[in-house]
Scaffold this active site. Structure first.
Site, PDB file in Angstrom:
ATOM      1  N   THR A 212       0.843  -1.188   0.000  1.00  0.00           N
ATOM      2  CA  THR A 212       0.000   0.000   0.000  1.00  0.00           C
ATOM      3  C   THR A 212       0.878   1.238   0.000  1.00  0.00           C
ATOM      4  OG1 THR A 212      -1.709   1.214   1.227  1.00  0.00           O
ATOM      5  CG2 THR A 212      -0.171  -0.080   2.524  1.00  0.00           C
TER       6      THR A 212
ATOM      7  N   HIS B 143       2.051 -11.630  14.298  1.00  0.00           N
ATOM      8  CA  HIS B 143       3.109 -12.247  15.103  1.00  0.00           C
ATOM      9  C   HIS B 143       2.831 -13.723  15.373  1.00  0.00           C
ATOM     10  CE1 HIS B 143       6.733 -12.213  17.202  1.00  0.00           C
ATOM     11  NE2 HIS B 143       6.506 -11.319  18.152  1.00  0.00           N
TER      12      HIS B 143
END
Length: 425
Positions: A334, A386
């Site tokens: 992006t 994560h």
């Protein structure tokens, strides 16, 4: 004979859509296959075409949520074409319409109501409203006709002085904007289906992932010099300009090969690893944010990536992106930099596990070989889940991308130093 106009299915699992707007008026004579309405699903904006020619009777108002397959209008085919209604003719070919380049593909909120058209000579783009485009179709006037007309207008001294005194061009303010302030009025607008689905997905990302972000900075000197030196030759050879996005995409695909964990995703109690890179490019479209996907970007050249990005940019601008073009994707890029963003935390595009955020390029003093120099710098951010990606992989991936952007020749040698590749060490 009355023909029913029904809502087509945008895709599997979609049961409801929102009728975004009518492109014709009640009682208009419409041609067969003409676009008569736009519908918003939770994934894309699609158009409804007239199944036959005739006079249309609208049954559902814009803004209403309706079931797939519902009847939204009827067309009376027994009524003859009025003398005032033009006979459809083949569309005129635009004069080498200049499409948006890859650097215009960005993420963010940007609403537009008009279509930009440029001539092959690089004229300033025309801003054609939907109503004007409708009249153009009725009067059989092409973009080239308008550009030719403008080209015949003689600019005088008074015109130049008026432009100079007006200052930089400003967006035309709506009546609501000009009347802003001094009142206690409010306005309610129903969220589009696409916006509602986007809101749900963004909230679910925050609630269902362990999202972290790591940052780094890139010295863009080599990339900018490369573009400045070779862009014209590249454009003549491949008929497309060399933009930042293709170079970032190529660097990302190579880095994903070195850090496959970043290209993985969770499916239940399993992790799916991909031996290919389908790169999603976050695009700001008139109806909201969409993420079309470049398939097997790892096997494409810079020119092929540029052409694909250009194609997706045009489709996004015209709300022509299909569901197939937005499905899948293993990683997303992006670019908020064109809006002036210095640094941000991009949010994951589920079920993907990582997203790279590009930002604006700013000249800053940095230390190079013990000397302070001014260099064009860009902050880059990698948001990651994560649960899938550890700190080592996330930081290593971003460093690898940085190294290739600062030394583009490494992209020829799988991301390693050319000398090391030569020595095979």
């Amino acid at each position: 004979m009355m023909i029913e106009v029904k809502v087509p299915s945008p895709g599997e699992s979609i049961a409801e859509v929102q009728l975004a707007s009518w492109l014709v008026n009640d009682g208009d004579f419409v041609d067969r296959d003409a676009e008569i309405a736009e519908i918003d699903s939770d994934k894309a904006t699609l158009t409804i075409n007239a199944p036959e020619e005739g006079v249309i009777k609208i049954l559902v108002q814009a803004g209403e949520t309706i079931k797939v397959g519902a009847v939204v209008a009827q067309i009376d085919t027994a009524i003859a074409r009025p003398a005032s209604a033009p006979v459809p003719t083949p569309k005129s070919q635009p004069a080498s319409e200049e499409k948006p380049e890859s650097d215009t593909i960005t993420a963010g909120e940007h609403e537009t109501k008009s279509e930009d058209v440029s001539s092959s000579a690089g004229s300033h783009p025309l801003h054609i409203s939907p109503l004007a485009r409708k009249v153009m179709k009725e009067r059989n006037v092409s973009e080239k006709d308008i550009l030719d007309y403008i080209g015949r207008i003689r600019i005088g001294k008074a015109d130049v002085e008026e432009v100079a005194s007006a200052g930089p061009p400003q967006a035309v303010a709506s009546s609501a904007e000009t009347a802003w302030g001094g009142t206690r009025s409010t306005e309610r607008k129903k969220m589009s289906t696409l916006r509602q689905k986007l809101a749900q997905r963004l909230v679910s990302v925050k609630n269902e992932t362990a999202m972290l972000t790591t940052f780094n900075e890139v010295n863009m000197s080599r990339i900018m010099d490369l573009r400045k030196k070779y862009n014209e030759t590249f454009k003549k050879k491949h008929d497309v300009s060399l933009g930042f996005m293709s170079l970032f995409t190529k660097a990302v695909t190579i880095a994903l090969k070195h850090y496959p964990q970043v290209n993985a995703m969770i499916d239940g109690d399993e992790m799916i690893f991909h031996d290919y890179a389908d790169i999603g490019i976050a695009v700001s479209a008139p109806k909201g944010l969409v993420v079309p996907v470049i398939r097997n970007a790892e096997s494409l050249s810079l020119a092929e990536i540029e052409k694909k990005i250009k194609e997706l940019a045009v489709k996004a601008r015209d709300n022509k992106i299909t569901l197939d073009e937005m499905s899948g994707g293993t990683f997303t890029i992006t670019n908020g930099g064109v809006f002036g963003s210095m640094m941000s935390t991009p949010i994951l595009n589920p079920p993907q596990s990582a997203i790279l955020g590009m930002h604006n390029i700013v000249e800053r003093p940095i230390a190079v070989d013990g000397q302070v120099v001014i260099a064009p710098m860009m902050y880059v951010a990698l948001s990651y889940d994560h649960r899938v990606i550890d700190g080592r992989e996330s930081v290593g991936f971003l460093v690898k991308v940085k190294e290739m952007l600062e030394n583009p020749e490494r992209m020829l040698f799988d991301g390693t130093e050319p000398v090391l590749a030569l020595l095979q060490i």
